[in-house]
Design a protein around this motif. Structure first.
Motif, PDB file in Angstrom:
ATOM      1  N   UNK A  55       1.402  35.483  59.557  1.00  0.00           N
ATOM      2  CA  UNK A  55       1.780  36.874  59.286  1.00  0.00           C
ATOM      3  C   UNK A  55       3.169  36.963  58.660  1.00  0.00           C
ATOM      4  N   UNK A  56       3.425  36.053  57.705  1.00  0.00           N
ATOM      5  CA  UNK A  56       4.738  35.940  57.084  1.00  0.00           C
ATOM      6  C   UNK A  56       4.581  35.735  55.581  1.00  0.00           C
ATOM      7  N   UNK A  57       5.490  36.286  54.800  1.00  0.00           N
ATOM      8  CA  UNK A  57       5.503  36.032  53.363  1.00  0.00           C
ATOM      9  C   UNK A  57       6.013  34.617  53.110  1.00  0.00           C
ATOM     10  N   UNK A  58       5.499  33.982  52.071  1.00  0.00           N
ATOM     11  CA  UNK A  58       5.859  32.589  51.801  1.00  0.00           C
ATOM     12  C   UNK A  58       7.359  32.436  51.522  1.00  0.00           C
ATOM     13  N   UNK A  59       7.974  33.465  50.946  1.00  0.00           N
ATOM     14  CA  UNK A  59       9.412  33.375  50.664  1.00  0.00           C
ATOM     15  C   UNK A  59      10.258  33.418  51.935  1.00  0.00           C
ATOM     16  N   UNK A  60       9.637  33.769  53.055  1.00  0.00           N
ATOM     17  CA  UNK A  60      10.343  33.777  54.335  1.00  0.00           C
ATOM     18  C   UNK A  60      10.048  32.528  55.166  1.00  0.00           C
ATOM     19  N   UNK A  61       9.363  31.560  54.555  1.00  0.00           N
ATOM     20  CA  UNK A  61       8.961  30.340  55.268  1.00  0.00           C
ATOM     21  C   UNK A  61       9.800  29.130  54.876  1.00  0.00           C
ATOM     22  N   UNK A  62       9.881  28.198  55.815  1.00  0.00           N
ATOM     23  CA  UNK A  62      10.378  26.849  55.538  1.00  0.00           C
ATOM     24  C   UNK A  62       9.154  25.940  55.524  1.00  0.00           C
ATOM     25  N   UNK A  63       9.056  25.093  54.508  1.00  0.00           N
ATOM     26  CA  UNK A  63       7.995  24.093  54.467  1.00  0.00           C
ATOM     27  C   UNK A  63       8.628  22.710  54.483  1.00  0.00           C
ATOM     28  N   UNK A  64       8.137  21.871  55.386  1.00  0.00           N
ATOM     29  CA  UNK A  64       8.551  20.462  55.451  1.00  0.00           C
ATOM     30  C   UNK A  64       7.471  19.615  54.791  1.00  0.00           C
ATOM     31  N   UNK A  65       7.859  18.812  53.818  1.00  0.00           N
ATOM     32  CA  UNK A  65       6.917  17.978  53.070  1.00  0.00           C
ATOM     33  C   UNK A  65       7.558  16.644  52.699  1.00  0.00           C
ATOM     34  N   UNK A  66       6.686  15.642  52.478  1.00  0.00           N
ATOM     35  CA  UNK A  66       7.199  14.321  52.077  1.00  0.00           C
ATOM     36  C   UNK A  66       6.684  13.882  50.715  1.00  0.00           C
ATOM     37  N   UNK A  67       5.667  14.578  50.174  1.00  0.00           N
ATOM     38  CA  UNK A  67       5.034  14.094  48.948  1.00  0.00           C
ATOM     39  C   UNK A  67       5.456  14.888  47.722  1.00  0.00           C
ATOM     40  N   UNK A  68       5.304  14.254  46.571  1.00  0.00           N
ATOM     41  CA  UNK A  68       5.625  14.900  45.296  1.00  0.00           C
ATOM     42  C   UNK A  68       4.780  16.141  45.085  1.00  0.00           C
ATOM     43  N   UNK A  69       3.468  16.012  45.305  1.00  0.00           N
ATOM     44  CA  UNK A  69       2.571  17.152  45.088  1.00  0.00           C
ATOM     45  C   UNK A  69       2.840  18.270  46.086  1.00  0.00           C
ATOM     46  N   UNK A  70       3.045  17.912  47.351  1.00  0.00           N
ATOM     47  CA  UNK A  70       3.302  18.919  48.371  1.00  0.00           C
ATOM     48  C   UNK A  70       4.572  19.693  48.102  1.00  0.00           C
ATOM     49  N   UNK A  71       5.646  18.987  47.778  1.00  0.00           N
ATOM     50  CA  UNK A  71       6.923  19.638  47.468  1.00  0.00           C
ATOM     51  C   UNK A  71       6.783  20.497  46.211  1.00  0.00           C
ATOM     52  N   UNK A  72       6.113  19.954  45.210  1.00  0.00           N
ATOM     53  CA  UNK A  72       5.929  20.688  43.959  1.00  0.00           C
ATOM     54  C   UNK A  72       5.165  21.984  44.158  1.00  0.00           C
ATOM     55  N   UNK A  73       4.093  21.920  44.932  1.00  0.00           N
ATOM     56  CA  UNK A  73       3.299  23.121  45.194  1.00  0.00           C
ATOM     57  C   UNK A  73       4.090  24.133  46.022  1.00  0.00           C
ATOM     58  N   UNK A  74       4.858  23.644  46.990  1.00  0.00           N
ATOM     59  CA  UNK A  74       5.662  24.544  47.819  1.00  0.00           C
ATOM     60  C   UNK A  74       6.676  25.300  46.971  1.00  0.00           C
ATOM     61  N   UNK A  75       7.288  24.611  46.027  1.00  0.00           N
ATOM     62  CA  UNK A  75       8.245  25.264  45.130  1.00  0.00           C
ATOM     63  C   UNK A  75       7.541  26.238  44.186  1.00  0.00           C
ATOM     64  N   UNK A  76       6.369  25.828  43.710  1.00  0.00           N
ATOM     65  CA  UNK A  76       5.625  26.635  42.732  1.00  0.00           C
ATOM     66  C   UNK A  76       5.270  28.024  43.267  1.00  0.00           C
TER      67      UNK A  76
END
Length: 217
Positions: free
Chosen positions: A159-180
């Motif tokens: 129940x949160x907007x993505x811009x209000x979230x922290x995402x922890x990632x280790x992979x290139x694709x995961x980090x890239x998608x999180x930023x996108x």
């Protein structure tokens, strides 16, 4: 700035299991082709899901065999995990981070590309139900094209907007998608900070003892 919710990747982020996956693929590749996992194939495999990897291993593999070996590889992986009980633990500082989030009433969940059998294994092995609502864990249930839809569903679940979230990632694709998708804060976890920052991480940690929960949440 303070954020309202947290989304964790799992493999390589909360549990360092890359060597176990490599061993599992080595065994499966040997069984299918009689060959060892080499650097050329390793490069082809990077960032792909199991079914895509299996077509890299054997281009003319039929769909039935692909489905079988995709599931079989994960079974081999889980057995390998159990063969190394000394390494079967969450990354340092993760439990303390979960405890903080739970105490502060901050919503959090997992968004993982793992299949349900692996998620069930992780829940049981690491007793994740102590901290997580297991029904809120996002995993590869066949509905998600990529991590973008997983992250969006996770934020919706919290129940949160993505811009209000922290995402922890280790992979290139995961980090890239999180930023996108405009994630508020993308934290890369691993040893090669330069590489993680090159992927797009806002900042990096080696483990969760280096993350100041009370500073960002």
């Amino acid at each position: 700035m303070k954020y309202k919710a947290v989304i964790f990747d799992f493999n390589g982020t909360l549990f360092y299991d890359t060597p176990f996956h490599n061993i599992a693929w080595q065994r499966v590749i040997k069984e299918i082709t009689g060959r060892d996992l080499d650097d050329e194939l390793r490069v082809k495999m990077h960032g792909k899901n199991n079914k895509e990897i299996l077509y890299c291993i054997k281009e003319d593999m039929n769909e039935k065999d692909n489905d079988y070996y995709s599931k079989y590889k994960e079974e081999v992986y889980r057995n390998i995990c159990l063969e190394h009980p000394d390494k079967l633990h969450l990354i340092k500082g993760a439990v303390e981070c979960f405890d903080y989030l739970k105490k502060q009433g901050i919503p959090f969940t997992i968004a993982s590309a793992s299949i349900k059998e692996n998620i069930d294994f992780f829940v049981k092995t690491f007793e994740l139900e102590k901290w997580f609502d297991v029904n809120r864990i996002i995993y590869d249930d066949g509905k998600h094209v990529d991590k973008i839809s997983m992250f969006k569903d996770a934020a919706k679940m919290l129940n949160t907007e993505i811009e209000d979230c922290i995402i922890f990632e280790d992979s290139k694709t995961g980090i890239g998608y999180a930023k996108e998708i405009g994630t508020g804060l993308v934290v890369g976890i691993g040893d090669d900070f330069a590489m993680l920052k090159n992927y797009g991480a806002d900042f990096c940690i080696s483990d969760f003892t280096e993350f100041e929960c009370n500073k960002y949440l």
